[in-house]
Design a protein around this motif. Structure first.
Motif, short mmCIF file in Angstrom:
data_model
loop_
_atom_site.label_atom_id
_atom_site.label_comp_id
_atom_site.label_asym_id
_atom_site.label_seq_id
_atom_site.Cartn_x
_atom_site.Cartn_y
_atom_site.Cartn_z
N LYS A 75 -1.36 -2.49 -2.74
CA LYS A 75 -0.71 -2.82 -4.01
C LYS A 75 -0.59 -1.58 -4.88
O LYS A 75 0.44 -1.33 -5.52
CB LYS A 75 -1.50 -3.90 -4.72
CG LYS A 75 -0.85 -4.36 -6.02
CD LYS A 75 -1.67 -5.47 -6.67
CE LYS A 75 -0.99 -5.92 -7.98
NZ LYS A 75 -1.80 -6.98 -8.65
N GLU A 89 2.85 0.09 -6.10
CA GLU A 89 3.21 0.33 -7.50
C GLU A 89 3.53 1.80 -7.72
O GLU A 89 4.45 2.14 -8.49
CB GLU A 89 2.05 -0.11 -8.41
CG GLU A 89 1.88 -1.62 -8.44
CD GLU A 89 0.69 -2.05 -9.28
OE1 GLU A 89 -0.09 -1.15 -9.69
OE2 GLU A 89 0.50 -3.28 -9.51
N LYS A 138 6.89 2.37 -6.25
CA LYS A 138 7.89 1.75 -7.11
C LYS A 138 8.16 2.61 -8.32
O LYS A 138 9.31 2.81 -8.74
CB LYS A 138 7.40 0.36 -7.54
CG LYS A 138 8.41 -0.37 -8.40
CD LYS A 138 7.87 -1.74 -8.77
CE LYS A 138 8.88 -2.48 -9.67
NZ LYS A 138 8.35 -3.81 -10.08
N SER A 139 7.06 3.17 -8.88
CA SER A 139 7.22 4.04 -10.06
C SER A 139 7.97 5.31 -9.69
O SER A 139 8.86 5.76 -10.41
CB SER A 139 5.84 4.38 -10.62
OG SER A 139 5.95 5.28 -11.69
#
Length: 217
Positions: A194, A198, A201-202
């Protein structure tokens, strides 16, 4: 005491006469042995009657006394007879008392024998009852021992089952610990994934923003 068939007076008289004819002493025990049965109380009663009714033996020897002897002792005999008559009366009185006392003792003995025979019969009945009770108790002991053996087998089986269940429980505990460990590892890996997701994704958002800014220029 086993008495057998009741004896009759005539039968005892005949047996007593035979014992006497054989030169044997006629007693209650001798009659009991000869008859092979009977109550001592009855035997003593018939024996007393036999002694009372049996004929007295009289000597049949030559009792002829020479006349010279009879004459010589005639006067002496008359004096002696008179003295003897007085002594006989005294002896008769004493004998009557002794007979009365003996009869009383005899009746007491008969009563004691009868009481002992009744007690013996009661004891025999009690012994039979105790034997029956003992047999029943022995049967109960045998049954309880069989039940105990069966219960012992059941207990052994329950112990084996308990041991098996304990082993299965231990295995399940180990599986649970392993599953918990695997769950914790999976949750840790999921958390890491996770975080990485993230981060990517950032980074992707920043990259897209950077590319959009270049396109405008």
């Amino acid at each position: 005491m086993a008495r057998g068939a009741v004896i009759e007076q005539d039968e005892l008289f005949e047996t007593a006469n035979q014992l006497e004819a054989d030169g044997k002493e006629v007693t209650a025990m001798a009659l009991l042995n000869a008859l092979g049965r009977g109550s001592l109380t009855t035997i003593y009663k018939y024996l007393e009657a036999w002694k009372t009714n049996r004929p007295v033996k009289v000597s049949t020897g030559n009792s002829e006394i020479p006349e010279t002897v009879r004459n010589a002792f005639a006067s002496t005999w008359r004096v002696a007879a008179q003295e003897a008559a007085r002594e006989v009366e005294a002896v008769k009185e004493k004998a009557a008392e002794e007979v009365k006392e003996a009869l009383g003792q005899f009746r007491g003995a008969l009563e004691a024998i009868e009481r002992l025979e009744k007690e013996s019969e009661a004891d025999a009945l009690e012994i039979d009852g105790l034997k029956k009770q003992s047999a029943e108790q022995q049967a109960e002991v045998t049954r309880l021992e069989a039940d105990k053996a069966a219960q012992g087998a059941t207990i052994d089986e329950l112990r084996r089952r308990d041991e098996s269940q304990a082993q299965e429980l231990e295995r399940l505990h180990k599986d649970l610990e392993r599953q918990r460990s695997e769950r914790d590892t999976a949750m840790k890996e999921a958390a890491e994934l996770k975080g990485r997701s993230e981060t990517l994704k950032s980074q992707n958002e920043k990259l897209m923003a950077s590319l959009g800014s270049k396109d405008k220029h």
